[in-house]
Design a protein around this motif. Structure first.
Motif, short mmCIF file in Angstrom:
data_model
loop_
_atom_site.label_atom_id
_atom_site.label_comp_id
_atom_site.label_asym_id
_atom_site.label_seq_id
_atom_site.Cartn_x
_atom_site.Cartn_y
_atom_site.Cartn_z
N PRO A 1 34.06 47.97 35.77
CA PRO A 1 34.24 49.39 35.44
C PRO A 1 35.28 49.65 34.34
CG PRO A 1 34.05 49.12 37.80
CD PRO A 1 34.12 47.73 37.22
N LEU A 2 36.14 48.68 34.07
CA LEU A 2 37.13 48.86 33.01
C LEU A 2 36.47 49.10 31.66
CD1 LEU A 2 40.14 48.81 32.17
CD2 LEU A 2 39.91 46.32 31.87
N LEU A 3 35.27 48.57 31.45
CA LEU A 3 34.62 48.68 30.15
C LEU A 3 34.40 50.13 29.75
CD1 LEU A 3 34.10 45.66 30.85
CD2 LEU A 3 31.93 45.87 29.67
N LYS A 4 34.25 51.02 30.72
CA LYS A 4 34.01 52.43 30.42
C LYS A 4 35.30 53.22 30.24
CE LYS A 4 29.61 52.54 32.96
NZ LYS A 4 28.85 53.20 34.06
N GLN A 5 36.44 52.55 30.37
CA GLN A 5 37.72 53.25 30.37
C GLN A 5 38.65 52.84 29.23
OE1 GLN A 5 39.57 53.23 34.27
NE2 GLN A 5 37.60 52.92 35.27
N VAL A 6 38.12 52.09 28.27
CA VAL A 6 38.97 51.59 27.18
C VAL A 6 38.31 51.90 25.84
CG1 VAL A 6 39.98 49.75 28.58
CG2 VAL A 6 37.86 49.31 27.31
N THR B 1 56.09 45.00 17.56
CA THR B 1 54.95 45.34 18.42
C THR B 1 55.43 45.99 19.72
OG1 THR B 1 53.59 43.57 17.50
CG2 THR B 1 53.00 44.36 19.69
N ILE B 2 56.47 45.43 20.31
CA ILE B 2 57.03 45.99 21.54
C ILE B 2 57.45 47.44 21.33
CG2 ILE B 2 59.04 45.87 23.06
CD1 ILE B 2 58.83 42.78 22.78
N GLU B 3 58.09 47.70 20.20
CA GLU B 3 58.56 49.06 19.92
C GLU B 3 57.39 49.99 19.62
OE1 GLU B 3 61.37 48.57 16.79
OE2 GLU B 3 63.00 47.99 18.16
N ARG B 4 56.40 49.50 18.88
CA ARG B 4 55.27 50.35 18.51
C ARG B 4 54.50 50.83 19.73
NH1 ARG B 4 49.93 48.57 14.86
NH2 ARG B 4 48.87 50.61 15.01
N PHE B 5 54.33 49.94 20.74
CA PHE B 5 53.49 50.27 21.89
C PHE B 5 54.29 50.45 23.18
CE2 PHE B 5 50.79 48.04 18.85
CZ PHE B 5 49.74 48.94 18.74
N ALA C 1 46.01 51.95 26.51
CA ALA C 1 45.16 52.32 27.63
C ALA C 1 45.73 51.85 28.97
CB ALA C 1 43.76 51.72 27.44
N PHE C 2 47.01 51.47 28.97
CA PHE C 2 47.58 50.94 30.21
C PHE C 2 47.89 52.05 31.19
CE2 PHE C 2 50.85 49.65 33.12
CZ PHE C 2 50.48 48.36 33.47
N ASP C 3 47.40 51.89 32.40
CA ASP C 3 47.87 52.66 33.55
C ASP C 3 47.59 51.81 34.79
OD1 ASP C 3 45.21 53.06 34.46
OD2 ASP C 3 45.05 55.05 33.58
N PRO C 4 48.15 52.17 35.96
CA PRO C 4 48.00 51.29 37.13
C PRO C 4 46.56 51.01 37.54
CG PRO C 4 49.80 52.85 37.48
CD PRO C 4 49.12 53.27 36.21
N SER C 5 45.68 52.02 37.45
CA SER C 5 44.30 51.79 37.88
C SER C 5 43.57 50.85 36.93
CB SER C 5 43.56 53.13 38.01
OG SER C 5 43.47 53.77 36.74
N ARG C 6 43.77 51.02 35.62
CA ARG C 6 43.14 50.11 34.67
C ARG C 6 43.74 48.71 34.79
NH1 ARG C 6 44.00 54.50 30.73
NH2 ARG C 6 42.10 55.76 30.62
#
Length: 299
Positions: A238-243, A104-108, A158-163
């Motif tokens: 607001p995260l709900l609209k970004q994933v 999993t670590i390698e896949r993502f 979907a990981f980034d600092p703002s999310r």
């Protein structure tokens, strides 16, 4: 169900196969009956195994912190668990849970930090039972709750600092909500999560926490803390609209549960000592049914 001492397994044996490790993680996760295990209803099929792999790591580490009687032994086992994690990131996993986790670590492309942050929180649990300020409690949640949200964002690609910041608001709100449902139980276990400076400001004493029902002072403090958790849910929404859709449905279910738990505390007039404020079963079933319907109708 796997034993809390599982970090000692396979420490000198040949590593299990990926299939064996995946089966172990599936059995481990499916044996649990928690809101966190919602994979069967929300997760796409091709992510379920990876979810089980992450869950097995997090839940086992949590058990090593909470289910071991001796803090010294708990710390020792958590160190062993971290050694297995280090082996996993070095490309040489040996424990049965970590062979699958490595895939999993390698896949993502998941960094090691969220896994290590969880261990830092569990170690903290062994020698800290009270929090001086609201800020100190929030710092604890940064390690005990927020890394789980980061792991799920990685799973959703979907990981980034703002999310991550939005996820942190939701995860911290959930952690606080859980604490405020369990104030009496935690006190009798020797833990107080209500910030000590806020206890002093409202005049809440240990004798009040030991009482069978909440005093007016304690109710006022809990009311304050409930609103803090509620605002955190609002901040994270607001995260709900970004994933991706599957994660949005999952987050809707989680937020509905958190908000309903806070409302149950309000409905009990903030008396969290008499009995745990629970969300009615029919309400929880309605959320699951709604989420399952939305997931099915999107196919």
């Amino acid at each position: 169900m796997p034993s809390p001492a599982s970090p000692l397994e396979n420490s000198h044996a040949a590593p299990p196969s990926l299939a064996e490790s995946q089966a172990y993680c599936r059995r481990y996760a499916r044996a649990r009956r928690e809101n966190f295990v919602v994979a069967s209803c929300c997760l796409p099929r091709d992510l379920r195994q990876d979810f089980y792999n992450l869950y097995t790591y997090c839940r086992t580490a949590d058990d090593l912190a909470d289910e071991i009687a001796s803090p010294a032994e708990s710390l020792y086992l958590l160190d062993l668990w971290q050694q297995q994690l280090d082996c996993c990131y070095d490309g040489q996993p040996t424990h049965i849970a970590f062979v699958a986790l490595q895939s999993t670590i390698e896949r993502f492309s998941i960094p090691q930090k969220p896994f290590l942050d969880l261990l830092a929180a569990f170690r903290r649990d062994q020698d800290q039972s009270r929090y001086a300020t609201q800020e100190e409690l929030a710092d604890y949640c940064r390690y005990s709750a927020n890394p789980v949200g980061h792991l799920i964002l990685h799973l959703a690609e979907a990981f980034d600092p703002s999310r991550a910041l939005l996820s942190d608001s939701i995860c911290t709100g959930l952690q606080l909500t859980n604490h405020w449902q369990d104030v009496g139980e935690d006190f009798h276990r020797g833990r107080v999560y209500l910030p000590q400076d806020r206890c002093e400001a409202w005049g809440v004493t240990d004798a009040m926490l030991a009482a069978p029902t909440a005093s007016a002072e304690l109710k006022s403090l809990v009311s304050e803390q409930v609103e803090i958790a509620s605002r955190l849910f609002d901040d994270g929404r607001p995260l709900l609209k970004q994933v991706p859709r599957w994660l949005r449905l999952d987050l809707e279910l989680i937020l509905a549960g958190g908000e309903a738990a806070l409302q149950a505390i309000r409905d009990a007039d903030f008396d969290i000592l008499g009995k745990r404020c629970k969300v009615p079963l029919k309400t929880r079933l309605a959320w699951v049914a709604r989420t399952a319907w939305l997931q099915w109708s999107a196919r």
